[in-house]
Design a protein around this motif. Structure first.
Motif, PDB file in Angstrom:
ATOM      1  N   THR A  84       0.871  -1.175   0.000  1.00  0.00           N
ATOM      2  CA  THR A  84       0.000   0.000   0.000  1.00  0.00           C
ATOM      3  C   THR A  84       0.906   1.222   0.000  1.00  0.00           C
ATOM      4  O   THR A  84       1.784   1.354   0.853  1.00  0.00           O
ATOM      5  CB  THR A  84      -0.905   0.003   1.244  1.00  0.00           C
ATOM      6  N   ASP A  85       0.691   2.128  -0.975  1.00  0.00           N
ATOM      7  CA  ASP A  85       1.550   3.315  -1.034  1.00  0.00           C
ATOM      8  C   ASP A  85       1.025   4.409  -0.110  1.00  0.00           C
ATOM      9  O   ASP A  85       0.009   4.241   0.564  1.00  0.00           O
ATOM     10  CB  ASP A  85       1.732   3.798  -2.474  1.00  0.00           C
ATOM     11  N   ALA A  86       1.709   5.539  -0.088  1.00  0.00           N
ATOM     12  CA  ALA A  86       1.378   6.648   0.817  1.00  0.00           C
ATOM     13  C   ALA A  86      -0.031   7.192   0.596  1.00  0.00           C
ATOM     14  O   ALA A  86      -0.658   7.694   1.524  1.00  0.00           O
ATOM     15  CB  ALA A  86       2.402   7.764   0.674  1.00  0.00           C
ATOM     16  N   SER A  87      -0.542   7.068  -0.626  1.00  0.00           N
ATOM     17  CA  SER A  87      -1.891   7.584  -0.910  1.00  0.00           C
ATOM     18  C   SER A  87      -2.979   6.552  -0.625  1.00  0.00           C
ATOM     19  O   SER A  87      -4.159   6.831  -0.832  1.00  0.00           O
ATOM     20  CB  SER A  87      -1.977   8.038  -2.372  1.00  0.00           C
ATOM     21  N   GLY A  88      -2.588   5.367  -0.177  1.00  0.00           N
ATOM     22  CA  GLY A  88      -3.575   4.332   0.135  1.00  0.00           C
ATOM     23  C   GLY A  88      -3.861   3.376  -1.009  1.00  0.00           C
ATOM     24  O   GLY A  88      -4.694   2.489  -0.880  1.00  0.00           O
ATOM     25  N   MET A  89      -3.180   3.570  -2.137  1.00  0.00           N
ATOM     26  CA  MET A  89      -3.378   2.685  -3.285  1.00  0.00           C
ATOM     27  C   MET A  89      -2.668   1.356  -3.033  1.00  0.00           C
ATOM     28  O   MET A  89      -1.503   1.335  -2.632  1.00  0.00           O
ATOM     29  CB  MET A  89      -2.838   3.312  -4.572  1.00  0.00           C
TER      30      MET A  89
END
Length: 149
Positions: A84-89
């Protein structure tokens, strides 16, 4: 009176050779890796991919790594991780190797580390089994049968 020694019997020679080979394999780190709980998701005929899961335990005294996986039931098999990346993706990406430290257990499970079986062959239906050929950096090739669920 002279005593004659009987030559080493064939069975003893085979046992001696097996002992020497086992000692060499243990010294090189082979044999410390075991695989359990292997399973693959059922796939509809024509599916582009499906996923596989298992548990790797390194009971040896040296680190090892899963460096490749193949299967006669798939065009290719990749080791993937879900992040999960910083933007929640949430996304999946292949990794080159999966380190398995000495004395550790690594689980490949849904929504985490897993195997991607690309271009699965027809017939991956619940109740069948799939061969997975795992290659470790030190332990070498480990063949497992994974249940299809």
């Amino acid at each position: 009176m002279a005593r004659c020694r009987a030559p080493i019997g064939r069975a003893r020679l085979v046992l001696l050779a097996a002992f020497v080979l086992a000692s060499v394999a243990t010294a090189c780190g082979g044999g410390g890796v075991s695989v359990a709980d292997a399973w693959v998701r059922a796939a509809a005929d024509g599916a582009e991919s499906t996923a596989g899961y298992l548990t790797i335990t390194n009971g040896g005294g040296a680190s090892d790594a899963l460096v490749s996986v193949s299967s006669p039931s798939a065009g290719a098999v990749m080791i993937h991780e879900t992040k999960t990346d910083a933007s929640g993706m949430v996304g999946m990406s292949p990794i080159e190797r999966l380190d398995v430290p000495a004395g550790a257990t690594v689980k490949l499970e849904p929504k985490a580390l897993h195997l991607m079986l690309m271009e699965p062959q027809p017939g991956l239906v619940a109740g069948s089994t799939v061969e997975l050929d795992l290659v470790f950096e030190h332990a070498g090739k480990v063949v497992v049968r994974a249940a299809v669920r």
